[in-house]
Design a protein around this motif. Structure first.
Motif, PDB file in Angstrom:
ATOM      1  N   LEU A  35       0.821  -1.205   0.000  1.00 20.04           N
ATOM      2  CA  LEU A  35       0.000   0.000   0.000  1.00 20.04           C
ATOM      3  C   LEU A  35       0.856   1.255   0.000  1.00 20.04           C
ATOM      4  N   SER A  36       1.886   1.268   0.813  1.00 18.31           N
ATOM      5  CA  SER A  36       2.774   2.415   0.897  1.00 18.31           C
ATOM      6  C   SER A  36       3.454   2.682  -0.444  1.00 18.31           C
ATOM      7  N   GLN A  37       3.949   1.627  -1.060  1.00 17.91           N
ATOM      8  CA  GLN A  37       4.605   1.785  -2.354  1.00 17.91           C
ATOM      9  C   GLN A  37       3.624   2.304  -3.406  1.00 17.91           C
ATOM     10  N   TYR A  38       2.417   1.773  -3.406  1.00 19.09           N
ATOM     11  CA  TYR A  38       1.413   2.244  -4.361  1.00 19.09           C
ATOM     12  C   TYR A  38       1.176   3.750  -4.175  1.00 19.09           C
ATOM     13  N   LEU A  39       0.998   4.162  -2.923  1.00 20.41           N
ATOM     14  CA  LEU A  39       0.712   5.571  -2.655  1.00 20.41           C
ATOM     15  C   LEU A  39       1.880   6.476  -3.001  1.00 20.41           C
ATOM     16  N   GLU A  40       3.095   6.021  -2.761  1.00 21.89           N
ATOM     17  CA  GLU A  40       4.258   6.828  -3.102  1.00 21.89           C
ATOM     18  C   GLU A  40       4.350   7.046  -4.605  1.00 21.89           C
ATOM     19  N   LEU A  41       3.933   6.076  -5.380  1.00 14.49           N
ATOM     20  CA  LEU A  41       4.008   6.185  -6.836  1.00 14.49           C
ATOM     21  C   LEU A  41       2.757   6.798  -7.469  1.00 14.49           C
ATOM     22  N   ASN A  42       1.597   6.604  -6.837  1.00 12.03           N
ATOM     23  CA  ASN A  42       0.337   6.982  -7.478  1.00 12.03           C
ATOM     24  C   ASN A  42      -0.586   7.847  -6.630  1.00 12.03           C
ATOM     25  N   GLY A  43      -0.256   8.075  -5.398  1.00 11.17           N
ATOM     26  CA  GLY A  43      -1.165   8.768  -4.492  1.00 11.17           C
ATOM     27  C   GLY A  43      -1.029  10.274  -4.520  1.00 11.17           C
ATOM     28  N   ASN A  44      -1.213  10.869  -5.692  1.00 10.03           N
ATOM     29  CA  ASN A  44      -1.073  12.327  -5.800  1.00 10.03           C
ATOM     30  C   ASN A  44      -2.141  13.061  -4.989  1.00 10.03           C
ATOM     31  N   TYR A  45      -3.167  12.367  -4.550  1.00  9.58           N
ATOM     32  CA  TYR A  45      -4.212  12.954  -3.723  1.00  9.58           C
ATOM     33  C   TYR A  45      -3.855  12.925  -2.234  1.00  9.58           C
ATOM     34  N   LEU A  46      -2.712  12.349  -1.897  1.00  8.28           N
ATOM     35  CA  LEU A  46      -2.274  12.242  -0.508  1.00  8.28           C
ATOM     36  C   LEU A  46      -1.143  13.245  -0.285  1.00  8.28           C
ATOM     37  N   PRO A  47      -1.413  14.351   0.452  1.00  2.00           N
ATOM     38  CA  PRO A  47      -0.398  15.392   0.598  1.00  2.00           C
ATOM     39  C   PRO A  47       0.855  14.955   1.351  1.00  2.00           C
ATOM     40  N   THR A  48       0.716  13.981   2.261  1.00  3.54           N
ATOM     41  CA  THR A  48       1.871  13.492   3.011  1.00  3.54           C
ATOM     42  C   THR A  48       1.627  12.043   3.426  1.00  3.54           C
ATOM     43  N   MET A  49       2.682  11.259   3.433  1.00  6.98           N
ATOM     44  CA  MET A  49       2.559   9.856   3.821  1.00  6.98           C
ATOM     45  C   MET A  49       2.261   9.698   5.308  1.00  6.98           C
ATOM     46  N   THR A  50       2.442  10.748   6.077  1.00  5.65           N
ATOM     47  CA  THR A  50       2.104  10.711   7.497  1.00  5.65           C
ATOM     48  C   THR A  50       0.620  10.395   7.694  1.00  5.65           C
ATOM     49  N   ILE A  51      -0.210  10.885   6.791  1.00  5.98           N
ATOM     50  CA  ILE A  51      -1.643  10.607   6.862  1.00  5.98           C
ATOM     51  C   ILE A  51      -1.887   9.114   6.689  1.00  5.98           C
ATOM     52  N   PHE A  52      -1.212   8.512   5.719  1.00  5.96           N
ATOM     53  CA  PHE A  52      -1.346   7.065   5.520  1.00  5.96           C
ATOM     54  C   PHE A  52      -0.865   6.310   6.750  1.00  5.96           C
ATOM     55  N   ASP A  53       0.256   6.731   7.319  1.00 10.87           N
ATOM     56  CA  ASP A  53       0.779   6.055   8.515  1.00 10.87           C
ATOM     57  C   ASP A  53      -0.227   6.121   9.663  1.00 10.87           C
ATOM     58  N   SER A  54      -0.882   7.252   9.833  1.00  5.48           N
ATOM     59  CA  SER A  54      -1.901   7.384  10.881  1.00  5.48           C
ATOM     60  C   SER A  54      -3.098   6.492  10.585  1.00  5.48           C
ATOM     61  N   ALA A  55      -3.499   6.460   9.331  1.00  6.57           N
ATOM     62  CA  ALA A  55      -4.623   5.603   8.932  1.00  6.57           C
ATOM     63  C   ALA A  55      -4.267   4.140   9.143  1.00  6.57           C
ATOM     64  N   TRP A  56      -3.046   3.765   8.839  1.00  5.82           N
ATOM     65  CA  TRP A  56      -2.600   2.383   9.026  1.00  5.82           C
ATOM     66  C   TRP A  56      -2.624   2.006  10.507  1.00  5.82           C
ATOM     67  N   GLN A  57      -2.187   2.936  11.347  1.00  6.62           N
ATOM     68  CA  GLN A  57      -2.191   2.682  12.792  1.00  6.62           C
ATOM     69  C   GLN A  57      -3.620   2.465  13.294  1.00  6.62           C
ATOM     70  N   ARG A  58      -4.559   3.279  12.828  1.00  5.29           N
ATOM     71  CA  ARG A  58      -5.971   3.097  13.197  1.00  5.29           C
ATOM     72  C   ARG A  58      -6.469   1.733  12.739  1.00  5.29           C
ATOM     73  N   TYR A  59      -6.071   1.357  11.546  1.00  6.90           N
ATOM     74  CA  TYR A  59      -6.471   0.055  10.990  1.00  6.90           C
ATOM     75  C   TYR A  59      -5.974  -1.083  11.892  1.00  6.90           C
TER      76      TYR A  59
END
Length: 64
Positions: free
Chosen positions: A35-59
């Protein structure tokens, strides 16, 4: 996807909304690296990977 809320200004909710509409996002994946790799390459809608990390922690907390 459980964090989706089109009326929320919460960063994680906005990320979930955008990922939902991303046809290529691996929605069924449970692999952080994939998921992280996908977002780094394609997640132009994600301003920072910190948001993904927080979402992952909630998950992870919900899965326990």
């Amino acid at each position: 996807m459980t964090e989706r809320n089109p009326d929320s200004s919460d960063e994680i909710a906005q990320f979930a909304n955008n990922a939902f509409y991303d046809q290529s996002f691996p929605k069924l994946s449970e692999n952080y690296e994939k998921l992280s790799q996908y977002l780094e390459l394609n997640g132009n809608y994600l301003p920072t990977m910190t948001i993904f990390d927080s979402a992952w922690q909630r998950y992870l907390e919900k899965m326990q």
